[in-house]
Design a protein around this motif. Structure first.
Motif, PDB file in Angstrom:
ATOM      1  N   PRO A   1       0.765  -4.125   3.667  1.00 26.71           N
ATOM      2  CA  PRO A   1       0.306  -3.176   2.646  1.00 26.71           C
ATOM      3  C   PRO A   1       0.351  -3.724   1.224  1.00 26.71           C
ATOM      4  CG  PRO A   1       1.710  -2.073   4.242  1.00 26.71           C
ATOM      5  CD  PRO A   1       1.795  -3.541   4.537  1.00 26.71           C
ATOM      6  N   LEU A   2       1.250  -4.688   0.956  1.00 19.09           N
ATOM      7  CA  LEU A   2       1.277  -5.306  -0.369  1.00 19.09           C
ATOM      8  C   LEU A   2      -0.036  -6.019  -0.668  1.00 19.09           C
ATOM      9  CD1 LEU A   2       2.923  -6.099  -2.920  1.00 19.09           C
ATOM     10  CD2 LEU A   2       3.704  -8.124  -1.656  1.00 19.09           C
ATOM     11  N   ASN A   3      -0.704  -6.501   0.382  1.00 17.07           N
ATOM     12  CA  ASN A   3      -1.933  -7.279   0.225  1.00 17.07           C
ATOM     13  C   ASN A   3      -3.189  -6.445   0.462  1.00 17.07           C
ATOM     14  OD1 ASN A   3      -3.315  -9.719  -0.284  1.00 17.07           O
ATOM     15  ND2 ASN A   3      -3.511 -10.153   1.907  1.00 17.07           N
ATOM     16  N   LEU A   4      -3.055  -5.135   0.568  1.00 17.33           N
ATOM     17  CA  LEU A   4      -4.201  -4.294   0.921  1.00 17.33           C
ATOM     18  C   LEU A   4      -4.362  -3.141  -0.067  1.00 17.33           C
ATOM     19  CD1 LEU A   4      -3.547  -4.065   4.777  1.00 17.33           C
ATOM     20  CD2 LEU A   4      -5.232  -5.514   3.626  1.00 17.33           C
ATOM     21  N   MET A   5      -5.644  -2.835  -0.391  1.00 20.47           N
ATOM     22  CA  MET A   5      -5.948  -1.706  -1.273  1.00 20.47           C
ATOM     23  C   MET A   5      -7.272  -1.097  -0.873  1.00 20.47           C
ATOM     24  SD  MET A   5      -4.673  -2.579  -5.078  1.00 20.47           S
ATOM     25  CE  MET A   5      -4.464  -0.819  -5.237  1.00 20.47           C
TER      26      MET A   5
ATOM     27  N   ARG B   1      -2.513   6.221   2.461  1.00 16.81           N
ATOM     28  CA  ARG B   1      -1.686   5.907   1.291  1.00 16.81           C
ATOM     29  C   ARG B   1      -2.457   6.056  -0.024  1.00 16.81           C
ATOM     30  NH1 ARG B   1      -0.213  -0.246   0.091  1.00 16.81           N
ATOM     31  NH2 ARG B   1      -2.395  -0.074  -0.637  1.00 16.81           N
ATOM     32  N   ASP B   2      -3.726   5.644  -0.055  1.00 15.39           N
ATOM     33  CA  ASP B   2      -4.455   5.507  -1.319  1.00 15.39           C
ATOM     34  C   ASP B   2      -5.392   6.668  -1.646  1.00 15.39           C
ATOM     35  OD1 ASP B   2      -3.147   3.109  -1.487  1.00 15.39           O
ATOM     36  OD2 ASP B   2      -4.915   1.848  -1.163  1.00 15.39           O
ATOM     37  N   LEU B   3      -5.746   7.483  -0.658  1.00 14.76           N
ATOM     38  CA  LEU B   3      -6.652   8.602  -0.913  1.00 14.76           C
ATOM     39  C   LEU B   3      -5.869   9.904  -1.086  1.00 14.76           C
ATOM     40  CD1 LEU B   3      -8.649   6.425   0.099  1.00 14.76           C
ATOM     41  CD2 LEU B   3      -9.889   8.236   1.300  1.00 14.76           C
ATOM     42  N   THR B   4      -6.510  10.878  -1.701  1.00 12.67           N
ATOM     43  CA  THR B   4      -5.937  12.214  -1.838  1.00 12.67           C
ATOM     44  C   THR B   4      -6.862  13.236  -1.169  1.00 12.67           C
ATOM     45  OG1 THR B   4      -7.043  12.526  -3.976  1.00 12.67           O
ATOM     46  CG2 THR B   4      -4.814  11.613  -4.010  1.00 12.67           C
ATOM     47  N   ASP B   5      -6.409  14.486  -1.087  1.00  9.23           N
ATOM     48  CA  ASP B   5      -7.196  15.566  -0.466  1.00  9.23           C
ATOM     49  C   ASP B   5      -7.660  15.169   0.933  1.00  9.23           C
ATOM     50  OD1 ASP B   5      -6.902  17.026  -2.815  1.00  9.23           O
ATOM     51  OD2 ASP B   5      -8.761  16.251  -3.668  1.00  9.23           O
ATOM     52  N   LEU B   6      -6.738  14.717   1.740  1.00  8.44           N
ATOM     53  CA  LEU B   6      -7.061  14.170   3.061  1.00  8.44           C
ATOM     54  C   LEU B   6      -7.292  15.253   4.108  1.00  8.44           C
ATOM     55  CD1 LEU B   6      -4.274  11.426   3.072  1.00  8.44           C
ATOM     56  CD2 LEU B   6      -6.728  10.982   2.834  1.00  8.44           C
TER      57      LEU B   6
ATOM     58  N   GLU C   1       5.485  -3.291   6.824  1.00  9.33           N
ATOM     59  CA  GLU C   1       5.501  -1.844   6.657  1.00  9.33           C
ATOM     60  C   GLU C   1       4.325  -1.195   7.381  1.00  9.33           C
ATOM     61  OE1 GLU C   1       5.595   1.466   2.999  1.00  9.33           O
ATOM     62  OE2 GLU C   1       5.114  -0.647   2.611  1.00  9.33           O
ATOM     63  N   PHE C   2       4.537  -0.063   7.987  1.00  7.94           N
ATOM     64  CA  PHE C   2       3.585   0.702   8.789  1.00  7.94           C
ATOM     65  C   PHE C   2       3.353   0.104  10.175  1.00  7.94           C
ATOM     66  CE2 PHE C   2       1.376   1.741   4.506  1.00  7.94           C
ATOM     67  CZ  PHE C   2       2.312   2.715   4.220  1.00  7.94           C
ATOM     68  N   GLY C   3       3.929  -1.061  10.444  1.00  6.71           N
ATOM     69  CA  GLY C   3       3.737  -1.667  11.764  1.00  6.71           C
ATOM     70  C   GLY C   3       4.363  -0.824  12.865  1.00  6.71           C
ATOM     71  N   HIS C   4       3.681  -0.768  14.018  1.00  8.16           N
ATOM     72  CA  HIS C   4       4.171  -0.056  15.208  1.00  8.16           C
ATOM     73  C   HIS C   4       4.421   1.433  14.946  1.00  8.16           C
ATOM     74  CE1 HIS C   4       4.610  -3.884  17.331  1.00  8.16           C
ATOM     75  NE2 HIS C   4       5.221  -4.370  16.259  1.00  8.16           N
ATOM     76  N   ASN C   5       3.591   2.019  14.089  1.00  7.34           N
ATOM     77  CA  ASN C   5       3.735   3.457  13.842  1.00  7.34           C
ATOM     78  C   ASN C   5       2.699   4.283  14.596  1.00  7.34           C
ATOM     79  OD1 ASN C   5       1.396   2.957  12.418  1.00  7.34           O
ATOM     80  ND2 ASN C   5       2.086   3.895  10.494  1.00  7.34           N
ATOM     81  N   GLY C   6       1.910   3.614  15.469  1.00  7.86           N
ATOM     82  CA  GLY C   6       0.923   4.320  16.276  1.00  7.86           C
ATOM     83  C   GLY C   6      -0.400   4.556  15.577  1.00  7.86           C
TER      84      GLY C   6
ATOM     85  N   THR D   1     -11.833  12.681   5.833  1.00  6.59           N
ATOM     86  CA  THR D   1     -12.328  12.786   4.462  1.00  6.59           C
ATOM     87  C   THR D   1     -11.176  12.587   3.484  1.00  6.59           C
ATOM     88  OG1 THR D   1     -11.959  15.184   4.321  1.00  6.59           O
ATOM     89  CG2 THR D   1     -14.120  14.447   5.147  1.00  6.59           C
ATOM     90  N   GLY D   2     -11.545  12.291   2.266  1.00  6.76           N
ATOM     91  CA  GLY D   2     -10.551  12.120   1.209  1.00  6.76           C
ATOM     92  C   GLY D   2     -11.235  11.731  -0.093  1.00  6.76           C
ATOM     93  N   VAL D   3     -10.450  11.597  -1.128  1.00  7.78           N
ATOM     94  CA  VAL D   3     -10.970  11.224  -2.443  1.00  7.78           C
ATOM     95  C   VAL D   3     -10.237   9.972  -2.929  1.00  7.78           C
ATOM     96  CG1 VAL D   3     -11.259  11.916  -4.856  1.00  7.78           C
ATOM     97  CG2 VAL D   3     -11.557  13.602  -3.015  1.00  7.78           C
ATOM     98  N   LEU D   4     -11.022   8.989  -3.386  1.00  7.32           N
ATOM     99  CA  LEU D   4     -10.461   7.752  -3.917  1.00  7.32           C
ATOM    100  C   LEU D   4     -10.776   7.633  -5.402  1.00  7.32           C
ATOM    101  CD1 LEU D   4      -9.133   4.893  -3.512  1.00  7.32           C
ATOM    102  CD2 LEU D   4     -11.482   4.038  -3.174  1.00  7.32           C
ATOM    103  N   GLU D   5      -9.751   7.416  -6.192  1.00 12.83           N
ATOM    104  CA  GLU D   5      -9.941   7.011  -7.586  1.00 12.83           C
ATOM    105  C   GLU D   5      -9.904   5.487  -7.569  1.00 12.83           C
ATOM    106  OE1 GLU D   5     -10.644   9.119  -9.906  1.00 12.83           O
ATOM    107  OE2 GLU D   5     -10.117  10.997  -8.876  1.00 12.83           O
ATOM    108  N   GLY D   6     -11.085   4.888  -7.562  1.00 13.92           N
ATOM    109  CA  GLY D   6     -11.176   3.443  -7.349  1.00 13.92           C
ATOM    110  C   GLY D   6     -10.347   2.632  -8.327  1.00 13.92           C
TER     111      GLY D   6
END
Length: 275
Positions: free
Chosen positions: A212-216, A139-144, A124-129, A157-162
């Motif tokens: 992405p399943l293995n990334l956070m 995917r994981d941050l808000t207010d980007l 997933e997300f591969g070859h999307n530039g 910039t963005g906000v992460l709820e760890g």
């Protein structure tokens, strides 16, 4: 004696004989159907017809030899209390993982898993530039906010709820600030190398490193604390996230055919049992 006397005697004798014969016949017919006498036998031929006047109930009809018995539907499995599809899938997958000892770390090199954050992958997300790190930040941050001219690829910039710690981190891209938010390999690449990734192809290892399943996106200090630990040696400080974390590890190992140690399997089972 007159001639009429013998005739009278003969008539009396004949009458007595006839009466005796009638009594003998009646005794012989005692027990016959329709009489009030006691039957000679109470046995009934099981194969023969049963009289409607009999007190013995008719035998039940024999089952149709040509018909199949109606199947009993299996009991529905109990609902998983967590309701999380990943947790449910991980509980099914965990018993299927191979249990073996940890192989030597000999020969491990990060480059064996391809260029860091390459977009040249089949997941997933591969070859999307956009490179994988920015894909996960998006995917994981808000207010980007994004760097202009990058087609909303490079996150400024963005906000992460760890997820590992529960802390709120305001991310700002920069040489001294970017490391506050790091992208963690849920199954560390070194751990994967020692548990089956040596046998994967170069393409499969590249996918594993960018899946992405293995990334956070997580707090940088928590990622450094974890290192290459597995479930038996490290768990997120935030207990509420442990079910999701362990489920991801199980599903990644299932997807790429990696094994677990006995201690790791037991730790995974213990966490998932409480989910």
């Amino acid at each position: 004696m007159s001639s009429g006397t013998p005739r009278a005697v003969g008539a009396v004798v004949l009458g007595v004989a006839m009466l005796a014969g009638i009594g003998w016949c009646a005794e012989a017919e005692d027990g016959a159907p329709g009489t009030t006498g006691t039957p000679q036998s109470s046995q009934v031929d099981p194969g023969g017809p049963v009289s409607s006047s009999s007190s013995i109930p008719p035998a039940p009809p024999a089952p149709d030899a040509g018909g199949a018995a109606e199947p009993v539907p299996p009991a529905a499995p109990p609902a998983d209390p967590s309701g999380d599809p990943q947790v449910i899938a991980a509980k099914v997958a965990l018993p299927q993982l191979e249990v073996k000892g940890r192989a030597p770390r000999t020969g491990y090199d990060r480059d064996l898993f391809g260029q860091a954050w390459t977009d040249d992958v089949s997941v997933e997300f591969g070859h999307n530039g956009c490179d994988t790190r920015n894909d996960i930040l998006k995917r994981d941050l808000t207010d980007l906010t994004f760097r202009p001219g990058t087609r909303d690829c490079v996150v400024l910039t963005g906000v992460l709820e760890g997820p590992y710690t529960g802390e709120r981190i305001e991310f700002t891209r920069g040489q001294d600030t970017s490391s506050e938010v790091q992208i963690d390999h849920v199954v560390a690449l070194s751990d994967a190398w020692q548990k089956g990734a040596q046998q994967l192809t170069e393409e499969q290892r590249r996918d594993l490193a960018n899946d992405p399943l293995n990334l956070m996106a997580v707090a940088g200090w928590a990622n450094q604390q974890k290192g290459d630990g597995d479930t038996a040696t490290w768990l997120p400080p935030r207990r509420e996230f442990r079910c999701s974390y362990v489920s991801r590890q199980v599903l990644v190992k299932e997807r790429y055919g990696l094994w677990v140690t006995a201690a790791e399997r037991d730790a995974m089972d213990r966490i998932l049992a409480g989910c």
